[in-house]
Design an enzyme around this catalytic site. Sequence first.
Site, PDB file in Angstrom:
ATOM      1  N   CYS A  52       0.840  -1.196   0.000  1.00  0.00           N
ATOM      2  CA  CYS A  52       0.000   0.000   0.000  1.00  0.00           C
ATOM      3  C   CYS A  52       0.871   1.239   0.000  1.00  0.00           C
ATOM      4  O   CYS A  52       1.736   1.390   0.856  1.00  0.00           O
ATOM      5  CB  CYS A  52      -0.939   0.000   1.204  1.00  0.00           C
ATOM      6  SG  CYS A  52      -2.090   1.399   1.190  1.00  0.00           S
ATOM      7  N   CYS A  59      -0.387   4.377   0.270  1.00  0.00           N
ATOM      8  CA  CYS A  59      -1.070   5.540   0.850  1.00  0.00           C
ATOM      9  C   CYS A  59      -0.210   6.177   1.939  1.00  0.00           C
ATOM     10  O   CYS A  59       0.674   5.545   2.506  1.00  0.00           O
ATOM     11  CB  CYS A  59      -2.446   5.165   1.384  1.00  0.00           C
ATOM     12  SG  CYS A  59      -2.478   4.516   3.063  1.00  0.00           S
ATOM     13  N   CYS A 116      -0.744   4.547   5.937  1.00  0.00           N
ATOM     14  CA  CYS A 116      -0.254   3.251   6.407  1.00  0.00           C
ATOM     15  C   CYS A 116       1.148   3.359   6.984  1.00  0.00           C
ATOM     16  O   CYS A 116       1.987   4.106   6.489  1.00  0.00           O
ATOM     17  CB  CYS A 116      -0.244   2.225   5.269  1.00  0.00           C
ATOM     18  SG  CYS A 116      -1.863   1.530   4.896  1.00  0.00           S
TER      19      CYS A 116
END
Length: 193
Positions: free
Chosen positions: A51, A53, A56
């Site tokens: 991930c 993003c 996170c």
Amino acid sequence: MTTIKLHPRLDNGMQDYPEVAGFAGGTLMCFCESDKVTVKVGSQTLHNHACGCSQCWKPEDAKFSLVAVASRETVEVVSNEDKLAIVDETAAIQRHYCKDCGAHMYGRIENKDHAFYGLDFIHTELSAEKGWSAPKFAAFVSSVIETGTPVANMGNVRKELSNMGLPTYDTLSPELMDLIAAKAAELKGTLQV
């Protein structure tokens, strides 16, 4: 071996993920030298992915986190729960982290109307056990631009992920996006099964 550093467990060709059939979970531990926060996970994980993003938790110098989900009923803090705090109480995912070392131990969704309610987000890299599900895709790939990756490098980032067998998305995988849309349709009363 990758030429771009993405995450320590990806950069070596995902050798750390010998997924085992019938694997029944394990224990996650924070990085503290003593009095570790310990979380027991009593099941195999699902939807493991890289991930990008900005929310996170990632190891130092990693562009991506590795995050998977497990049923909420299988995730239990078994020691030093008093060391946990929530990163952002206004976020959909309540990320519980160790106040001493910073490791994110699990993320929980409390909103019962959320498509992912009942699933806890975990980082299996905090476990010494082998057999967890392997990453299957990369999500929010373009978001690594927000955390300092030059736009000019994005083609190489996507190429590295694809070379590892991780399809790249700028949202979640199609399967998870379908789950989100199905929940929205259910809440609107328009869900067709």
